[in-house]
Design an enzyme around this catalytic site. Structure first.
Site, PDB file in Angstrom:
ATOM      1  N   SER A  44       0.806  -1.224   0.000  1.00  9.63           N
ATOM      2  CA  SER A  44       0.000   0.000   0.000  1.00  9.63           C
ATOM      3  C   SER A  44       0.837   1.272   0.000  1.00  9.63           C
ATOM      4  O   SER A  44       0.324   2.335  -0.338  1.00  9.63           O
ATOM      5  CB  SER A  44      -0.942   0.018   1.203  1.00  9.63           C
TER       6      SER A  44
ATOM      7  N   ASP B 203      -3.820   7.733   8.402  1.00 14.32           N
ATOM      8  CA  ASP B 203      -4.939   6.911   8.864  1.00 14.32           C
ATOM      9  C   ASP B 203      -4.548   5.864   9.901  1.00 14.32           C
ATOM     10  O   ASP B 203      -5.297   4.931  10.150  1.00 14.32           O
ATOM     11  CB  ASP B 203      -5.592   6.218   7.671  1.00 14.32           C
TER      12      ASP B 203
ATOM     13  N   HIS C  84      -0.678   4.708   7.216  1.00 16.99           N
ATOM     14  CA  HIS C  84      -0.023   5.311   6.063  1.00 16.99           C
ATOM     15  C   HIS C  84       0.284   6.781   6.328  1.00 16.99           C
ATOM     16  O   HIS C  84      -0.258   7.374   7.262  1.00 16.99           O
ATOM     17  CB  HIS C  84      -0.916   5.171   4.814  1.00 16.99           C
TER      18      HIS C  84
END
Length: 387
Positions: free
Chosen positions: A37, A342, A345
């Site tokens: 991610s 969040d 990240h």
């Protein structure tokens, strides 16, 4: 009009502060990226319809853009530095993706080791490499059929001369640390890196020669990790990060660095660059106020308030009933004041800082040679002022 003025202001500040990168030192006709991610530009959304909805994307794209971030990722800024468009995800077939200057195989949740039934993403590193091999074969097949595909696909020399970027391994460490001790993890790391080595050797056999490998960041400084493993002060270091997770991340990075050195010696015709992302992010978190940030360890988009603003039960943007009350994990009012987005990240402002440090050439082995006009000193940039 307001958006155009905002864009012009941003550009003016970027040109005032950002390093100018030598075309000879960091310029490639195409980029092929592999990872999780941290560099996923929409692969998990396209591949398994994972919900990455608002407020993700709000800062730059003004809508969700497949990224686990309020805006751009490190890879987006690096593509900008090469004057290349953002990478299209390999898995996204909707919207006429253009792969002429590269392709992104990264997907959120991916691991180096093969995925299992409990994995968030089935697209582990070996699968991503296999996808590239199919991508290459299909590209060459289509290009041989005529010129109509040239506008959307990379020519064969782009594949040979392209940059192969890697940012993967964090999820292997993260997942294993729920059940393994630090000592067990130190014995587990070689297994992860053996799989990684197999993958990059396969890419080398396919003609890849330019390898750009990011170390993993300070895992113990993520709000989710602190909330889960840092409930007692003895588990934390001097800045509030979880000691065990950062110790494992450092050990992983040391062995990854050694692997890069060995690969370079084994294949002298390959260019292998190791980038010390851990040190860059550690410096940012340790000295956040110097760069205009107000929060280093709290999530911008979360629930629970200080000190971490993170609750495992509710993700960024979600509305749920918790303890009899309906609550929403909303974003902070100014994302540029936060390092973390969040709980897992980084914000766009933090990603910009990291990419600037990468392009400074000070965190690479071998060192990245760049031009530095304007007496460029990245540590004095106030990143909040860029927004």
């Amino acid at each position: 009009m307001a958006h155009e003025l905002y864009t012009l202001q941003i550009l003016a500040l970027i040109f005032s502060f950002a390093p100018a990168v030598s075309p000879l030192s960091f310029s490639y006709p195409a980029v092929f990226n592999f990872g999780d991610s941290n560099s996923d530009t929409g692969g998990l959304v396209a591949g398994v319809a994972f919900p990455v909805g608002p407020p993700n994307g709000q800062t730059y794209f003004q809508e969700p853009a497949g990224r686990f971030c309020d805006g751009r990722l490190i890879i987006d800024f690096l593509m900008d530095a090469m004057d290349r468009p953002f990478l299209s995800p390999y898995l996204d077939s909707v919207g006429a993706p253009n792969f002429q200057t590269g392709c992104n195989f990264a997907t959120g949740g991916s691991t180096v080791l093969p995925a299992n039934a409990n994995s968030r993403s089935p697209f582990s590193f070996g699968i991503q490499v296999a996808q590239f091999i199919r991508f290459k074969a299909r590209v060459l097949e289509l290009l041989a059929k005529g010129e109509k595909f040239q506008k959307y696909l990379p020519p064969e020399n782009y594949i040979k001369q392209g940059l192969y970027m890697f940012d993967v391994g964090q999820n292997d460490l993260d997942g294993a640390l729920y059940s393994k001790s630090v000592d067990q993890m130190l014995a587990y790391i070689p297994k992860i890196l053996s799989e990684f080595e197999t993958g990059i050797q396969r890419l080398y056999n396919e003609g890849a020669r330019n390898f750009w490998i990011h170390s993993t960041g300070p895992l113990g400084c993520l709000p989710r990790i602190i909330a889960t493993f840092g409930k007692t002060a003895s588990k934390l270091d001097q800045i509030g990060c979880v000691n065990s997770h950062n110790r494992v991340a450092k050990a992983f990075n040391k062995q990854l660095h050694d692997l890069c050195t060995e690969f370079r010696a084994q294949f002298p015709d390959a260019s292998v660059t190791y980038v010390d992302i851990f040190s860059i992010k550690w410096n940012l978190i340790s000295n956040f106020s110097q760069y205009g940030f107000k929060q280093a360890l709290a999530a911008c988009c979360g629930y629970g308030g200080p000190p971490l603003n993170f609750d495992n039960r509710i993700a960024c943007g979600e509305t749920k009933n918790l303890n009899g009350s309906t609550v929403t994990a909303n974003p902070c009012s100014n994302t540029a004041e936060y390092v973390n987005w969040d709980g897992n990240h980084y914000t766009e402002a933090a990603n910009r800082y990291v990419s600037d440090q990468i392009l400074s050439g000070n965190y690479s082995d071998p060192p990245l040679t760049v031009n530095r006009p304007f007496n460029y000193k990245p540590k004095f940039i106030n990143y909040k002022m860029l927004y």
